[in-house]
Design an enzyme around this catalytic site. Structure first.
Site, PDB file in Angstrom:
ATOM      1  N   CYS A 226       7.707  -4.271  15.859  1.00 44.14           N
ATOM      2  CA  CYS A 226       7.263  -3.251  16.823  1.00 44.14           C
ATOM      3  C   CYS A 226       5.849  -3.605  17.304  1.00 44.14           C
ATOM      4  CB  CYS A 226       7.286  -1.866  16.186  1.00 44.14           C
ATOM      5  SG  CYS A 226       8.937  -1.353  15.676  1.00 44.14           S
TER       6      CYS A 226
ATOM      7  N   CYS B 183       7.052  -6.699   7.236  1.00 45.56           N
ATOM      8  CA  CYS B 183       8.188  -6.144   7.982  1.00 45.56           C
ATOM      9  C   CYS B 183       8.591  -7.164   9.031  1.00 45.56           C
ATOM     10  CB  CYS B 183       7.779  -4.836   8.661  1.00 45.56           C
ATOM     11  SG  CYS B 183       9.137  -3.995   9.510  1.00 45.56           S
TER      12      CYS B 183
ATOM     13  N   GLU C 166       0.831  -1.195   0.000  1.00 44.72           N
ATOM     14  CA  GLU C 166       0.000   0.000   0.000  1.00 44.72           C
ATOM     15  C   GLU C 166       0.866   1.246   0.000  1.00 44.72           C
ATOM     16  OE1 GLU C 166      -3.390  -0.098   2.676  1.00 44.72           O
ATOM     17  OE2 GLU C 166      -3.036  -2.240   2.871  1.00 44.72           O
TER      18      GLU C 166
ATOM     19  N   CYS D 279       3.576   8.498   0.739  1.00 44.31           N
ATOM     20  CA  CYS D 279       4.215   7.588   1.681  1.00 44.31           C
ATOM     21  C   CYS D 279       4.297   6.230   0.995  1.00 44.31           C
ATOM     22  CB  CYS D 279       3.356   7.525   2.942  1.00 44.31           C
ATOM     23  SG  CYS D 279       3.904   6.281   4.122  1.00 44.31           S
TER      24      CYS D 279
ATOM     25  N   CYS E  63       2.628  -1.790  15.792  1.00 48.34           N
ATOM     26  CA  CYS E  63       2.547  -1.589  14.343  1.00 48.34           C
ATOM     27  C   CYS E  63       1.865  -2.751  13.638  1.00 48.34           C
ATOM     28  CB  CYS E  63       3.949  -1.387  13.781  1.00 48.34           C
ATOM     29  SG  CYS E  63       3.949  -1.078  12.002  1.00 48.34           S
TER      30      CYS E  63
ATOM     31  N   SER F 273      12.369   6.381  14.660  1.00 50.44           N
ATOM     32  CA  SER F 273      11.196   6.013  15.452  1.00 50.44           C
ATOM     33  C   SER F 273      11.672   5.699  16.864  1.00 50.44           C
ATOM     34  CB  SER F 273      10.507   4.807  14.821  1.00 50.44           C
ATOM     35  OG  SER F 273      10.084   5.159  13.520  1.00 50.44           O
ATOM     36  N   LEU F 274      11.455   6.632  17.761  1.00 51.23           N
ATOM     37  CA  LEU F 274      12.046   6.523  19.106  1.00 51.23           C
ATOM     38  C   LEU F 274      11.086   5.858  20.084  1.00 51.23           C
ATOM     39  CD1 LEU F 274      14.728   7.343  20.402  1.00 51.23           C
ATOM     40  CD2 LEU F 274      13.642   9.467  21.127  1.00 51.23           C
TER      41      LEU F 274
ATOM     42  N   CYS G 208      -0.765   6.132   9.806  1.00 57.81           N
ATOM     43  CA  CYS G 208       0.401   5.249   9.912  1.00 57.81           C
ATOM     44  C   CYS G 208       0.182   4.121  10.903  1.00 57.81           C
ATOM     45  CB  CYS G 208       1.648   6.037  10.236  1.00 57.81           C
ATOM     46  SG  CYS G 208       1.624   6.815  11.809  1.00 57.81           S
TER      47      CYS G 208
HETATM   48  N1  SAH Z   1      10.070   0.845   9.689  1.00 64.49           N
HETATM   49  C1  SAH Z   1      10.181   2.262   9.631  1.00 64.49           C
HETATM   50  C2  SAH Z   1       9.157   2.944   8.743  1.00 64.49           C
HETATM   51  C3  SAH Z   1       7.750   2.458   8.782  1.00 64.49           C
HETATM   52  S1  SAH Z   1       6.767   2.870  10.192  1.00 64.49           S
HETATM   53  C4  SAH Z   1      10.167   2.849  11.019  1.00 64.49           C
HETATM   54  O1  SAH Z   1      10.007   2.106  11.971  1.00 64.49           O
HETATM   55  O2  SAH Z   1      10.372   4.032  11.182  1.00 64.49           O
HETATM   56  C5  SAH Z   1       6.477   4.589  10.084  1.00 64.49           C
HETATM   57  C6  SAH Z   1       6.201   5.227  11.434  1.00 64.49           C
HETATM   58  O3  SAH Z   1       4.902   4.865  11.925  1.00 64.49           O
HETATM   59  C7  SAH Z   1       7.197   4.817  12.495  1.00 64.49           C
HETATM   60  O4  SAH Z   1       7.567   5.916  13.267  1.00 64.49           O
HETATM   61  C8  SAH Z   1       6.379   3.849  13.315  1.00 64.49           C
HETATM   62  O5  SAH Z   1       6.924   3.677  14.585  1.00 64.49           O
HETATM   63  C9  SAH Z   1       5.028   4.508  13.298  1.00 64.49           C
HETATM   64  N2  SAH Z   1       3.917   3.667  13.682  1.00 64.49           N
HETATM   65  C10 SAH Z   1       3.782   2.340  13.496  1.00 64.49           C
HETATM   66  N3  SAH Z   1       2.619   1.912  14.004  1.00 64.49           N
HETATM   67  C11 SAH Z   1       1.990   3.003  14.498  1.00 64.49           C
HETATM   68  C12 SAH Z   1       0.741   3.194  15.141  1.00 64.49           C
HETATM   69  N4  SAH Z   1      -0.086   2.191  15.376  1.00 64.49           N
HETATM   70  N5  SAH Z   1       0.423   4.449  15.509  1.00 64.49           N
HETATM   71  C13 SAH Z   1       1.255   5.483  15.272  1.00 64.49           C
HETATM   72  N6  SAH Z   1       2.433   5.347  14.677  1.00 64.49           N
HETATM   73  C14 SAH Z   1       2.811   4.120  14.301  1.00 64.49           C
END
Ligand code: SAH
Length: 341
Positions: free
Chosen positions: A115, A111, A91, A104, A118, A213-214, A332
């Site tokens: 996380c 992946c 997507e 985006c 996610c 992504s912290l 996201c």
């Molecule tokens: N793998 C990469 C890019 C994809 S995720 C990364 O981790 O940065 C893009 C962003 O969306 C990241 O900051 C991720 O932590 C955030 N994200 C993922 N799931 C989310 C959610 N349920 N709510 C808000 N942000 C989320």
């Protein structure tokens, strides 16, 4: 057959000279593929029929196929479902801002970073995308809306640093003046924090924005949310961020998804402020999007505003990300292969 859309203009030049063709043909073909965005050799009308035949015997043109598009009634955000050549799907999301069109894109099918909040990681990683497959998400959206795309963020499905060779090639090709020529300043790579990848990217001295992504300010808390924290400590991550800043002069962005009762206390804000000041980073706050599988809930609007204020009091530049396309699940963390469900 070779994937011609993944070749840089230099690579195309050397391929063509290997075929006994004039080097200027490379610029012509590159323009058809990356500016005029054609999908077949037949459309390259300034090439002889015999050259078109020769090309189509040796090369294939990667085209992602639009299976579906959902358009947000709230803000015009469009979420596309694209099918790849092997039947996998990814997507991409188009967001329309006053300053331009932002896309985006996904960098992998699924992946493997794991996380906890996610949705993209739930089924694991099936495979990484080729440069052509990343480019073509943007090309097909450009054709669909008939407008220029000015910003690209690699924040869809996948971890870009788990596919770094192809992502670097993509960044160079999308910003190439012979192609769509999108300014590197308008390109963002987002990573969950693969330290060697951050250092490698720093050494390339691109002018792109790096987003980290912290999501937590201590190793202990971060480990509860992100598997990658087991591999690299915050100290190692901050060192890599400082290295990136030193090499490129580009300010980093810290992405911070606010999860109610998990990482949104004043103490969390204090820890994040210290890290952001140390790394010269801007903080982008995103109330977490609920994902059914996790049970995490977003911090309230009021809680988000006070978290932002606490950061600003410490001198940190912070913004709250405007959520786009929530009504179509395009926000996201919510990208998923819905049609499989
Ligand atoms: N793998 C990469 C890019 C994809 S995720 C990364 O981790 O940065 C893009 C962003 O969306 C990241 O900051 C991720 O932590 C955030 N994200 C993922 N799931 C989310 C959610 N349920 N709510 C808000 N942000 C989320």
């Amino acid at each position: 057959m070779k994937d011609i859309k993944s070749l840089t203009i230099e690579e195309l030049r050397s391929e063509l000279s290997g075929m006994g063709e004039k080097p200027f043909r490379a610029a012509q073909i590159y323009k058809w593929l990356h500016v005029k965005l054609v999908s077949s050799f037949d459309e390259m009308t300034d090439l002889s029929i015999s050259l078109r035949d020769k090309l189509s015997r040796e090369y294939s043109i990667t085209n992602v196929r639009q299976l579906d598009v959902q358009i947000s009634a709230e803000d015009g955000t469009r979420k596309y479902l694209f099918e790849l050549g092997d039947g996998n799907t990814v997507e991409s999301v188009l967001m329309r801002y006053h300053h331009g069109n932002s896309v985006c894109i996904s960098s992998q099918v699924g992946c493997r970073m794991g996380c906890k909040f996610c949705a993209s990681t739930i089924g694991g990683c099936i495979r990484s995308l080729e440069p052509s497959e990343m480019l073509d998400q943007i090309y097909k959206i450009t054709l669909d809306i008939g407008e220029r795309i000015s910003n690209v963020v690699i924040m869809g499905m996948g971890e870009p640093m788990d596919n770094l060779d192809n992502v670097i090639k993509f960044l160079n090709m999308i910003s190439d003046e012979n192609g769509l020529n999108i300014s590197q300043r308008n390109l963002t790579v987002s990573t969950c924090g693969l330290v060697p990848g951050i250092r490698r990217l720093a050494d390339l001295h691109l002018s792109i924005t790096l987003a980290i992504s912290l999501h937590a300010g201590t190793d202990e808390k971060r480990k509860k949310l992100m598997l990658i924290a087991e591999k690299y400590s915050l100290d190692e991550l901050m060192d890599a961020c400082l290295y990136y800043y030193g090499e490129t002069g580009r300010r980093l962005t810290f992405e911070y998804s606010l999860i109610s009762g998990v990482n949104d206390t004043p103490q969390d804000a204090d820890e994040i402020a210290s890290l952001a000041l140390k790394a010269h980073a801007h903080v982008n706050l995103i109330p977490v999007n609920p994902v059914t599988e996790t049970g995490f809930m977003p911090t309230s609007g009021k809680g988000t505003a006070s978290f932002k204020e606490a950061l600003e009091k410490r001198g940190v530049n912070a913004t709250v990300r405007r959520e786009m396309g929530r009504d179509i699940d395009g926000a996201c963390g919510q990208l998923r292969k819905r049609h499989l469900n």
